[in-house]
Design a protein around this motif. Structure first.
Motif, mmCIF file in Angstrom:
data_model
loop_
_atom_site.group_PDB
_atom_site.id
_atom_site.type_symbol
_atom_site.label_atom_id
_atom_site.label_comp_id
_atom_site.label_asym_id
_atom_site.label_seq_id
_atom_site.Cartn_x
_atom_site.Cartn_y
_atom_site.Cartn_z
ATOM 1 N N SER A 111 30.751 50.493 66.311
ATOM 2 C CA SER A 111 31.305 51.346 65.265
ATOM 3 C C SER A 111 31.517 52.748 65.804
ATOM 4 C CB SER A 111 30.340 51.392 64.066
ATOM 5 O OG SER A 111 30.749 52.339 63.126
ATOM 6 N N LEU A 112 32.467 53.451 65.221
ATOM 7 C CA LEU A 112 32.688 54.838 65.617
ATOM 8 C C LEU A 112 31.583 55.755 65.106
ATOM 9 C CD1 LEU A 112 36.535 55.067 65.017
ATOM 10 C CD2 LEU A 112 35.376 55.297 67.211
ATOM 11 N N ASP A 113 30.964 55.384 63.985
ATOM 12 C CA ASP A 113 29.948 56.242 63.369
ATOM 13 C C ASP A 113 28.592 55.527 63.324
ATOM 14 O OD1 ASP A 113 31.850 58.242 62.846
ATOM 15 O OD2 ASP A 113 32.432 57.268 60.970
ATOM 16 N N ASP A 114 27.544 56.269 63.623
ATOM 17 C CA ASP A 114 26.178 55.754 63.570
ATOM 18 C C ASP A 114 25.650 55.931 62.137
ATOM 19 O OD1 ASP A 114 23.556 55.044 63.807
ATOM 20 O OD2 ASP A 114 23.061 56.503 65.371
ATOM 21 N N LEU A 115 25.386 54.814 61.466
ATOM 22 C CA LEU A 115 24.908 54.853 60.080
ATOM 23 C C LEU A 115 23.423 54.523 59.962
ATOM 24 C CD1 LEU A 115 27.897 53.080 58.317
ATOM 25 C CD2 LEU A 115 27.637 55.483 58.942
ATOM 26 N N LEU A 116 22.760 54.347 61.076
ATOM 27 C CA LEU A 116 21.345 53.966 61.046
ATOM 28 C C LEU A 116 20.411 55.147 61.216
ATOM 29 C CD1 LEU A 116 21.448 50.681 63.176
ATOM 30 C CD2 LEU A 116 21.870 51.012 60.724
ATOM 31 N N ALA A 117 20.965 56.282 61.616
ATOM 32 C CA ALA A 117 20.150 57.490 61.747
ATOM 33 C C ALA A 117 20.072 58.200 60.406
ATOM 34 C CB ALA A 117 20.759 58.414 62.808
ATOM 35 N N VAL A 118 19.061 59.028 60.249
ATOM 36 C CA VAL A 118 18.886 59.780 59.012
ATOM 37 C C VAL A 118 20.010 60.800 58.891
ATOM 38 C CG1 VAL A 118 17.384 61.343 57.759
ATOM 39 C CG2 VAL A 118 16.405 59.476 59.094
ATOM 40 N N LEU A 174 14.158 43.352 45.159
ATOM 41 C CA LEU A 174 12.861 42.844 44.719
ATOM 42 C C LEU A 174 12.001 43.936 44.084
ATOM 43 C CD1 LEU A 174 12.065 40.635 47.849
ATOM 44 C CD2 LEU A 174 13.194 39.954 45.718
ATOM 45 N N ARG A 175 12.471 45.180 44.149
ATOM 46 C CA ARG A 175 11.763 46.299 43.540
ATOM 47 C C ARG A 175 12.446 46.673 42.216
ATOM 48 N NH1 ARG A 175 12.373 49.787 48.906
ATOM 49 N NH2 ARG A 175 10.636 49.012 50.153
ATOM 50 N N PRO A 176 11.764 47.407 41.372
ATOM 51 C CA PRO A 176 12.442 47.943 40.184
ATOM 52 C C PRO A 176 13.611 48.826 40.608
ATOM 53 C CG PRO A 176 10.059 48.155 39.971
ATOM 54 C CD PRO A 176 10.316 47.719 41.384
ATOM 55 N N ALA A 177 14.705 48.728 39.897
ATOM 56 C CA ALA A 177 15.898 49.500 40.240
ATOM 57 C C ALA A 177 15.599 50.995 40.192
ATOM 58 C CB ALA A 177 17.035 49.167 39.285
ATOM 59 N N GLY A 178 16.176 51.730 41.136
ATOM 60 C CA GLY A 178 16.053 53.180 41.139
ATOM 61 C C GLY A 178 14.988 53.739 42.050
ATOM 62 N N ILE A 179 14.202 52.863 42.689
ATOM 63 C CA ILE A 179 13.153 53.348 43.590
ATOM 64 C C ILE A 179 13.771 53.848 44.892
ATOM 65 C CG2 ILE A 179 11.206 52.598 45.033
ATOM 66 C CD1 ILE A 179 10.218 50.927 42.794
ATOM 67 N N THR A 180 13.307 54.977 45.389
ATOM 68 C CA THR A 180 13.810 55.555 46.624
ATOM 69 C C THR A 180 13.463 54.662 47.809
ATOM 70 O OG1 THR A 180 13.503 57.789 45.742
ATOM 71 C CG2 THR A 180 13.726 57.579 48.138
ATOM 72 N N PRO A 181 14.408 54.383 48.684
ATOM 73 C CA PRO A 181 14.124 53.533 49.849
ATOM 74 C C PRO A 181 13.025 54.115 50.729
ATOM 75 C CG PRO A 181 16.487 53.884 49.592
ATOM 76 C CD PRO A 181 15.817 54.813 48.645
ATOM 77 N N ARG A 182 12.261 53.243 51.334
ATOM 78 C CA ARG A 182 11.216 53.698 52.250
ATOM 79 C C ARG A 182 11.786 53.935 53.641
ATOM 80 N NH1 ARG A 182 6.405 49.481 50.344
ATOM 81 N NH2 ARG A 182 6.266 50.251 48.188
ATOM 82 N N VAL A 183 12.833 53.187 53.997
ATOM 83 C CA VAL A 183 13.564 53.410 55.240
ATOM 84 C C VAL A 183 14.858 54.107 54.857
ATOM 85 C CG1 VAL A 183 14.690 52.355 57.227
ATOM 86 C CG2 VAL A 183 12.563 51.369 56.327
ATOM 87 N N VAL A 184 15.013 55.330 55.284
ATOM 88 C CA VAL A 184 16.123 56.161 54.800
ATOM 89 C C VAL A 184 17.219 56.289 55.853
ATOM 90 C CG1 VAL A 184 16.795 58.452 54.007
ATOM 91 C CG2 VAL A 184 14.624 57.448 53.250
#
Length: 343
Positions: free
Chosen positions: A336-343, A106-116
């Motif tokens: 999951s074996l790997d945590d992908l939700l942490a920074v 819903l945002r213009p393409a290329g904007i940096t995510p706010r939740v990283v």
């Protein structure tokens, strides 16, 4: 075993000629983006053979687009596994990440995510490529389908976190599964993969809407059958066989047989409606070029029904007799074996 269950599908799925080229680049991308963070996690991911699924469901994509589609596949599957039943507190973080994934289109393409985190950063990159060249109508339709899928995913995680994963009745579960399987936006992506768009009046026609819903049901129920052993190992109650077993108080085999019958019924209804597509085109007064785009839209549905089916029969993701770190983690309630939700 359920992964061996076969269905009689009346259409074949071509396989992309770019599978080998795209697979090598995709696996490097997954590692570089931190979507797998351990050797064991990478080997488990490789065993799923998601590149084959993309090559079967989007067989007409260009070589470079096939890489993008494989990359996108990884995000949905890896995010799906991030909930740990032993850590219900993660439900809030999953909801936060899901909101970011929803708003990205819903945002213009290329904007940096706010939740990283690895998944949100990777999705921002993928969406910029996936949306390239598509109309606002298509992007809006995709965003709506994608959003419904992710909202349903967070609802599923929330139910599990509160110990309510096995409480939906059959009717509730069937409606819920139609959203959690994520097929509507996956069919939408079939248009992007081939560089066309189904005419808006055809896409909005009740016949096409029902066909897409039936395709979602068929694929979702097939997936429940083929993934049953894995989900049983994980203690996941969101599975058609598990719902039937509980609600009908029948044996596991009887539940599996009924799940097969329900799936076959959905497929038969889909095929009956598919035969009415030419009549729909007449009703809408479509010209030859528009009819051709409708035909390719129907083929996109067929590619998903059969392509996903062929992949699921052999994917290591659904293997019943695994003895790997991933299977041990599943038995321990770890998604999951790997945590992908942490920074």
């Amino acid at each position: 075993m359920p992964q061996d269950v076969r269905f009689d599908l009346p259409f074949a799925t071509p396989v992309s000629a770019h599978l080998e080229y795209a697979q090598a680049r995709h696996l490097r991308w997954v590692w570089d983006k931190g979507l797998v963070r351990s050797n064991a996690g990478f080997e488990e991911y490789r065993s799923w053979d998601l590149p084959q699924a993309a090559a079967r469901t989007y067989p007409h994509a260009s070589a470079d687009d096939m890489v993008v589609l494989m990359n996108w596949f990884s995000l949905a599957f890896l995010f799906d596994d991030q909930f740990d039943s032993g850590r219900p507190d993660r439900a809030d973080r999953i909801a936060e990440v899901a909101r970011e994934l929803i708003v990205t289109p819903l945002r213009p393409a290329g904007i940096t995510p706010r939740v990283v985190c690895p998944i949100t950063v990777a999705w921002a990159e993928v969406w910029a490529h996936l949306s390239d060249g598509m109309s606002l109508t298509w992007r809006t339709r995709f965003a709506a389908s994608w959003g419904r899928f992710l909202v349903a995913h967070t609802e599923e995680v929330d139910l599990a976190s509160r110990g309510l994963a096995g409480t939906l009745d059959l009717q509730e579960y069937a409606a819920f599964r139609r959203r959690t399987v994520g097929i509507h936006h996956s069919i939408d992506a079939g248009e992007r993969s081939r560089g066309f768009e189904v005419p808006a009046e055809a896409e909005a026609h009740p016949l096409m809407e029902r066909m897409r819903d039936l395709a979602a049901d068929t694929i979702g129920f097939m997936n429940d059958i083929h993934s049953f052993e894995r989900e049983k190992r994980r203690g996941d109650g969101h599975n058609l066989i598990a719902v039937l077993h509980r609600e009908r108080r029948c044996s596991w085999q009887e539940a599996a047989d009924e799940a097969f019958r329900m799936t076959s019924d959905r497929l038969a209804e889909y095929l009956e409606l598919e035969s009415q597509v030419p009549k729909m085109c007449d009703e809408l007064g479509l010209n030859e070029e528009e009819r051709d785009r409708v035909r390719m839209g129907v083929e996109a549905i067929q590619h998903w029904i059969n392509g996903n089916y062929e992949w699921a029969l052999t994917s290591g993701r659904y293997a019943a007799d695994k003895e790997t770190p991933a299977s041990q983690a599943e038995l321990a309630g770890k998604g999951s074996l790997d945590d992908l939700l942490a920074v």
